[in-house]
Enzyme design. Sequence first.
Site, PDB file in Angstrom:
ATOM      1  N   LYS A   1     -53.696 -17.524  23.137  1.00  0.00           N
ATOM      2  CA  LYS A   1     -54.490 -16.783  24.130  1.00  0.00           C
ATOM      3  C   LYS A   1     -55.331 -15.722  23.418  1.00  0.00           C
ATOM      4  CE  LYS A   1     -54.392 -13.001  26.508  1.00  0.00           C
ATOM      5  NZ  LYS A   1     -55.832 -12.791  26.700  1.00  0.00           N
TER       6      LYS A   1
ATOM      7  N   GLU B   1     -48.636  -6.471  15.547  1.00  0.00           N
ATOM      8  CA  GLU B   1     -49.523  -5.598  14.772  1.00  0.00           C
ATOM      9  C   GLU B   1     -50.293  -4.771  15.784  1.00  0.00           C
ATOM     10  OE1 GLU B   1     -49.419  -5.053  11.710  1.00  0.00           O
ATOM     11  OE2 GLU B   1     -48.196  -6.769  11.119  1.00  0.00           O
TER      12      GLU B   1
ATOM     13  N   CYS C   1     -58.367  -1.976  13.206  1.00  0.00           N
ATOM     14  CA  CYS C   1     -57.075  -1.283  13.283  1.00  0.00           C
ATOM     15  C   CYS C   1     -56.825  -0.487  12.013  1.00  0.00           C
ATOM     16  CB  CYS C   1     -55.958  -2.286  13.520  1.00  0.00           C
ATOM     17  SG  CYS C   1     -56.077  -3.697  12.451  1.00  0.00           S
TER      18      CYS C   1
HETATM   19  P1  NDP Z   1     -54.733  -4.961  24.122  1.00  0.00           P
HETATM   20  O1  NDP Z   1     -53.334  -4.621  23.779  1.00  0.00           O
HETATM   21  O2  NDP Z   1     -55.272  -4.480  25.389  1.00  0.00           O
HETATM   22  O3  NDP Z   1     -54.922  -6.547  24.175  1.00  0.00           O
HETATM   23  C1  NDP Z   1     -54.542  -7.384  23.114  1.00  0.00           C
HETATM   24  C2  NDP Z   1     -54.246  -8.753  23.672  1.00  0.00           C
HETATM   25  O4  NDP Z   1     -53.104  -8.677  24.514  1.00  0.00           O
HETATM   26  C3  NDP Z   1     -55.378  -9.308  24.544  1.00  0.00           C
HETATM   27  O5  NDP Z   1     -55.461 -10.704  24.347  1.00  0.00           O
HETATM   28  C4  NDP Z   1     -54.909  -8.987  25.939  1.00  0.00           C
HETATM   29  O6  NDP Z   1     -55.447  -9.805  26.959  1.00  0.00           O
HETATM   30  C5  NDP Z   1     -53.419  -9.217  25.791  1.00  0.00           C
HETATM   31  N1  NDP Z   1     -52.619  -8.546  26.814  1.00  0.00           N
HETATM   32  C6  NDP Z   1     -52.951  -7.462  27.567  1.00  0.00           C
HETATM   33  N2  NDP Z   1     -51.942  -7.147  28.391  1.00  0.00           N
HETATM   34  C7  NDP Z   1     -50.952  -8.053  28.183  1.00  0.00           C
HETATM   35  C8  NDP Z   1     -49.657  -8.251  28.723  1.00  0.00           C
HETATM   36  N3  NDP Z   1     -49.157  -7.443  29.666  1.00  0.00           N
HETATM   37  N4  NDP Z   1     -48.919  -9.281  28.272  1.00  0.00           N
HETATM   38  C9  NDP Z   1     -49.386 -10.094  27.304  1.00  0.00           C
HETATM   39  N5  NDP Z   1     -50.610  -9.961  26.752  1.00  0.00           N
HETATM   40  C10 NDP Z   1     -51.383  -8.943  27.176  1.00  0.00           C
HETATM   41  O7  NDP Z   1     -55.623  -4.541  22.880  1.00  0.00           O
HETATM   42  P2  NDP Z   1     -57.209  -4.729  22.719  1.00  0.00           P
HETATM   43  O8  NDP Z   1     -57.623  -6.112  22.930  1.00  0.00           O
HETATM   44  O9  NDP Z   1     -57.856  -3.686  23.529  1.00  0.00           O
HETATM   45  O10 NDP Z   1     -57.376  -4.443  21.161  1.00  0.00           O
HETATM   46  C11 NDP Z   1     -57.478  -3.171  20.652  1.00  0.00           C
HETATM   47  C12 NDP Z   1     -56.149  -2.719  20.101  1.00  0.00           C
HETATM   48  O11 NDP Z   1     -55.669  -3.633  19.134  1.00  0.00           O
HETATM   49  C13 NDP Z   1     -56.253  -1.408  19.360  1.00  0.00           C
HETATM   50  O12 NDP Z   1     -55.212  -0.565  19.766  1.00  0.00           O
HETATM   51  C14 NDP Z   1     -56.092  -1.775  17.895  1.00  0.00           C
HETATM   52  O13 NDP Z   1     -55.582  -0.798  17.068  1.00  0.00           O
HETATM   53  C15 NDP Z   1     -55.223  -2.945  17.972  1.00  0.00           C
HETATM   54  N6  NDP Z   1     -55.399  -3.799  16.814  1.00  0.00           N
HETATM   55  C16 NDP Z   1     -54.423  -3.836  15.851  1.00  0.00           C
HETATM   56  C17 NDP Z   1     -54.562  -4.599  14.718  1.00  0.00           C
HETATM   57  C18 NDP Z   1     -53.471  -4.651  13.708  1.00  0.00           C
HETATM   58  O14 NDP Z   1     -53.412  -5.622  12.965  1.00  0.00           O
HETATM   59  N7  NDP Z   1     -52.609  -3.678  13.632  1.00  0.00           N
HETATM   60  C19 NDP Z   1     -55.771  -5.384  14.480  1.00  0.00           C
HETATM   61  C20 NDP Z   1     -56.728  -5.306  15.545  1.00  0.00           C
HETATM   62  C21 NDP Z   1     -56.536  -4.535  16.660  1.00  0.00           C
HETATM   63  P3  NDP Z   1     -56.830  -9.502  27.703  1.00  0.00           P
HETATM   64  O15 NDP Z   1     -57.652 -10.674  27.413  1.00  0.00           O
HETATM   65  O16 NDP Z   1     -56.509  -9.394  29.146  1.00  0.00           O
HETATM   66  O17 NDP Z   1     -57.371  -8.245  27.139  1.00  0.00           O
END
Ligand code: NDP
Length: 480
Positions: A174, A249, A283
């Site tokens: 997803k 992550e 990130c």
């Molecule tokens: P989110 O946590 O909002 O979303 C990440 C993914 O999780 C999306 O596909 C999202 O779906 C999905 N998601 C949201 N809610 C749920 C749930 N309740 N259950 C299961 N899946 C869910 O993060 P963002 O997409 O906004 O990304 C930004 C964040 O990611 C930042 O905090 C950043 O630091 C972190 N990040 C970390 C990295 C790392 O390697 N440490 C690398 C890149 C980013 P949907 O399509 O609905 O949004």
Amino acid sequence: MSSPKHDLFIAGQWVSGASYQPNVNPSNHEDVLGYYAQADLPLVETAVAAAHQVFESWSVSGIQQRSDALAFIGAELIARQFELGTLLAREEGKTRKEAIAEVVRAGQIFQFFAGECLRMTGDILPSVRPGVSVEISREAVGVVGVITPWNFPIAIPAWKIAPALAYGNCVVFKPADVAPGSAWALAEIISRSGIPAGVFNLVMGSGRVVGECMVNHPHISAMTFTGSTGTGMQIAQKSAAQLKKVQLEMGGKNPQVVLDDADLQQAVELSVNSAFFSTGQRCTATSRFIVTEGIHDRYVAAMKERMAQLRVGDALADDTDIGPVASRSQLEQDLSYVQIGRDEGATLAIGGTLLERGAPGNYLAPALFTETHNQMRINREEIFGPVATVIRVKDYEEALAVANDTQFGLSAGIATTSLIYASHFKRHSQAGMVMVNVATAGVDYHVPFGGRKASSYGPREQGSYAKEFYTVVKTSYTYA
Ligand code: NDP
């Protein structure tokens, strides 16, 4: 493939979604890349069932078959880097140059794991019981649920899907709703790679529906997630309740220490790269510059001068250094933190304003706050945009303490010409990745990636360390 409607890929078939959602270009809201299917619960169920059904045969399939498939995917990604990089820049907003590099990175990751699945090793040990031998081997985990964010819409899926397939797992994937186009293009390549139907499935849709269904599904044995810390914690709790393997992550508040003895020019270049390239949406991006007082004023002046030269514009324009913010909601979050910083009494030294660029897009001038302290919200909470701060400190010892004073621990950097300080920082930084005179963002694909504290949970990603998550260990005893 040029159809504006993009379906789900389930059980080896392209399948209509329950609904479709537009994928909008953040450089120009009038430009719609296409309409992407949204899965509902029955479609996710079908995908998981298909993966579950084929797992037993795929997990013991020949490694040459897996290697060939991964090599095919990697080669096609690299061959189509300009086309797919343009798509990625258009949907996510990083510059075309950055986007092409990301596509190449995704290709390299598939190629790495094409080799890695041919290098599986185990151990044979003598038993403490005479006549018995002990064999330690690794096996696939099962169906792996892959949930990814929008900021690296092809590289992060690549570094989860490639090892999952290499070690014999099936995948239900997803991608983030904000940028599904690159993920769809990757899935389309995977669909032609020769792997059996059901081994890989693409279920686009919202996290609340598709993501939660995956996390709660009893036939998904392991969840790998990259995204925000809040979502990650929910996934960990739900996964633990079902004894699923989990790898997270998450966020960062990465520090970049700049010491008096740093090469100023080098420090400024790596700071600008770390904090503002890819629109600060990495990130591993630096968000806190921790600068000792002997160099502080010269550093701030040089940063302002360099930042004033940065060209913010359409991700596809050749002269753009920094593209738009990826989505309207992320832009609103960035702007709200600019206001929070002002309200907290920090000095907005440069940037932080909306920019007009002809087409309607999410253009934000990169922002630098000075005269901040580490207890401010802008120094404690992840902003995830082109907004960074400077914290003035007395000496190295204070810099290290401030760098470590955060709930996060992904990446940390130091700019110094002192071997003593560099070595001490490498040893005492509480981050998973430490950079000496190198930007905090930007990592190699053949070595482990991950952090500590609220930034990561579970085994490391990437390189040969990936097998810790994507395999389970079996110990076999033979009396012969
Ligand atoms: P989110 O946590 O909002 O979303 C990440 C993914 O999780 C999306 O596909 C999202 O779906 C999905 N998601 C949201 N809610 C749920 C749930 N309740 N259950 C299961 N899946 C869910 O993060 P963002 O997409 O906004 O990304 C930004 C964040 O990611 C930042 O905090 C950043 O630091 C972190 N990040 C970390 C990295 C790392 O390697 N440490 C690398 C890149 C980013 P949907 O399509 O609905 O949004």
